[in-house]
Design a protein around this motif. Structure first.
Motif, PDB file in Angstrom:
ATOM      1  N   ARG A 268       0.846  -1.200   0.000  1.00 35.97           N
ATOM      2  CA  ARG A 268       0.000   0.000   0.000  1.00 35.97           C
ATOM      3  C   ARG A 268       0.882   1.251   0.000  1.00 35.97           C
ATOM      4  O   ARG A 268       1.728   1.424   0.892  1.00 35.97           O
ATOM      5  N   GLU A 269       0.723   2.120  -0.978  1.00 35.93           N
ATOM      6  CA  GLU A 269       1.509   3.350  -1.059  1.00 35.93           C
ATOM      7  C   GLU A 269       0.670   4.563  -0.693  1.00 35.93           C
ATOM      8  O   GLU A 269      -0.484   4.691  -1.092  1.00 35.93           O
ATOM      9  N   GLN A 270       1.269   5.449   0.079  1.00 31.28           N
ATOM     10  CA  GLN A 270       0.705   6.746   0.407  1.00 31.28           C
ATOM     11  C   GLN A 270       1.854   7.758   0.445  1.00 31.28           C
ATOM     12  O   GLN A 270       2.958   7.430   0.902  1.00 31.28           O
ATOM     13  N   PHE A 271       1.566   8.957  -0.045  1.00 28.64           N
ATOM     14  CA  PHE A 271       2.596   9.999  -0.087  1.00 28.64           C
ATOM     15  C   PHE A 271       3.842   9.554  -0.839  1.00 28.64           C
ATOM     16  O   PHE A 271       4.972   9.886  -0.499  1.00 28.64           O
ATOM     17  N   GLY A 272       3.628   8.717  -1.852  1.00 25.80           N
ATOM     18  CA  GLY A 272       4.714   8.335  -2.743  1.00 25.80           C
ATOM     19  C   GLY A 272       5.594   7.185  -2.281  1.00 25.80           C
ATOM     20  O   GLY A 272       6.614   6.891  -2.914  1.00 25.80           O
ATOM     21  N   ARG A 273       5.220   6.525  -1.201  1.00 25.50           N
ATOM     22  CA  ARG A 273       6.035   5.385  -0.749  1.00 25.50           C
ATOM     23  C   ARG A 273       5.178   4.409   0.039  1.00 25.50           C
ATOM     24  O   ARG A 273       4.103   4.757   0.534  1.00 25.50           O
ATOM     25  N   PRO A 274       5.639   3.136   0.185  1.00 23.30           N
ATOM     26  CA  PRO A 274       4.858   2.146   0.938  1.00 23.30           C
ATOM     27  C   PRO A 274       4.643   2.599   2.377  1.00 23.30           C
ATOM     28  O   PRO A 274       5.544   3.197   2.992  1.00 23.30           O
TER      29      PRO A 274
END
Length: 383
Positions: A268-274
């Motif tokens: 799951r990625e958020q803000f460009g990273r896992p």
């Protein structure tokens, strides 16, 4: 997959068979069958045929001659795939305990082979509508009738109630209190024995839990297990071992939730990273993994005491207490890791959280476990 330290080539072969059965027959349909409330009787028949339903009992009666250290790890793996199956095996083992431990040689020879490897499924009948934690106050009565006994009363919260082939039943044959209780092996098709509609539960919907009504059920005297009045001691002995089974089931549920959380956090990625890159998530997952490993170590340590013939009641209560509380904590955290996805039935962690709750209740609530532990540490309460 958990890397296990198995003691022999035989044990490694057993686990290879177990994992093959799990991946072919249990895991693929677990979510759908639980949602539909389907009881997997065919899986228990398969486990019996494969020699996985009587592991801790003697080979001369059809058992597997395995110690609890190995048997409990089997329960953990089954429960990680589907708790209905893992807990069902634990309950069946509990139902066989009285006969295996307290029955005569003739009783064991007559009944155990079918119970351990002949496809039969058992249930354990101690709780009643008015006696749960206070089991010694049970009211189901067995009265002598010629060369046998007549059982009358109601048992409640019976796993496999209505589908079991045999029931280990605790009933009052004497006066009040623990010394007036005896144990009986009752056939599932005995006249006068009936099951109520299964309970509508929060979780484990595929495992039937029902009241049993005994309306003058006749049982031959050769189906009384142990001495008359010995039943409560029989029950407590079974529960010490059964609590280890529940602990192992709890670790299986927690491990399954941890695996789901780890996979989701990595993907799951958020803000460009896992999200697994964020310290808050990493610390949460580390705490979850620590609880799982600590629980596993605790139940295995208690199992080794049992296998060595040493006292283990305190350690069994500790394992049941810690592992089931850990399962509740880990599954709740897993739902949090998955966020909104975790709260939906499309992902398994919400089912695992609902299932974890019952493990804090069955075979002695965790409040009762604390009483058992304190009594072992400090002696009985003074009044």
């Amino acid at each position: 997959m958990v890397e296990r330290q198995l003691p022999s080539e035989e044990a490694r072969a057993l686990f290879a068979l177990l994992r093959d059965v799990i991946e072919r027959e249990i895991r693929p349909t677990a979510a759908a069958e639980e949602d539909a409330g389907h009881f997997p009787r065919e899986v228990f028949a398969l486990l019996s045929e494969a020699g996985l339903l009587g592991l801790p009992y003697p080979a001369e009666y059809g058992g597997g001659d395995q110690g609890y250290e190995l048997y409990l790890q089997v329960l953990e793996e089954l429960s990680a795939a589907r708790l209905t199956v893992g807990l069902g095996v634990s309950v069946h083992t509990l139902a066989c305990h009285a006969l295996a431990g307290f029955g005569t040689k003739e009783q064991r020879a007559e009944h155990l082979p079918a119970m351990l490897g002949g496809g039969l499924l058992g249930a354990y009948c101690l709780s009643e509508p008015t006696s749960g934690s206070d089991a010694a106050s049970l009211r189901t009565r067995a009265v002598r009738d010629g060369d046998g006994w007549e059982l009358t009363g109601t048992k409640s919260w019976i796993t496999h109630g209505g589908v079991a082939d045999f029931y280990t039943v605790l009933a009052r044959t004497g006066g009040d209190g623990a010394r007036g209780i005896s144990a009986f092996l009752v056939p599932g098709d005995a006249p006068g024995l009936s099951a109520a509609v299964p309970e509508r539960k929060m979780g484990m919907k595929g495992s039937p839990t029902a009241q049993l009504n005994f309306d003058g059920v006749r049982v031959a005297d050769d189906r009384r297990i142990g001495d008359e009045g010995q039943g409560f001691a029989v029950a407590l002995s079974a529960l010490d071992s059964g609590r280890l089974g529940i602990a192992a089931c709890a670790v299986g549920v927690a491990q399954a939730a941890l695996d789901e959380a780890l996979a989701h956090a990595a993907g799951r990625e958020q803000f460009g990273r896992p999200i697994a890159d964020f310290q808050g998530m990493r610390f949460l997952l580390a705490d979850m993994a620590t609880r799982v490993e600590a629980g596993r170590a605790l139940y295995l340590s208690a199992a080794r005491l049992r296998d060595a013939g040493r006292p283990f009641a305190k350690e069994a209560a500790m394992a049941k207490l810690f592992c089931t509380d850990a399962a509740m904590s880990v599954t709740t955290d897993a739902v949090q890791v998955l966020g909104g996805y975790g709260y939906t039935a499309d992902f398994p962690v919400e089912r695992l959280m609902r299932e974890a709750k019952v493990l804090q209740i069955v075979e002695g609530t965790n409040q009762i476990q604390r009483m058992v532990i304190a009594r072992q540490l400090l002696g009985p309460e003074t009044r």
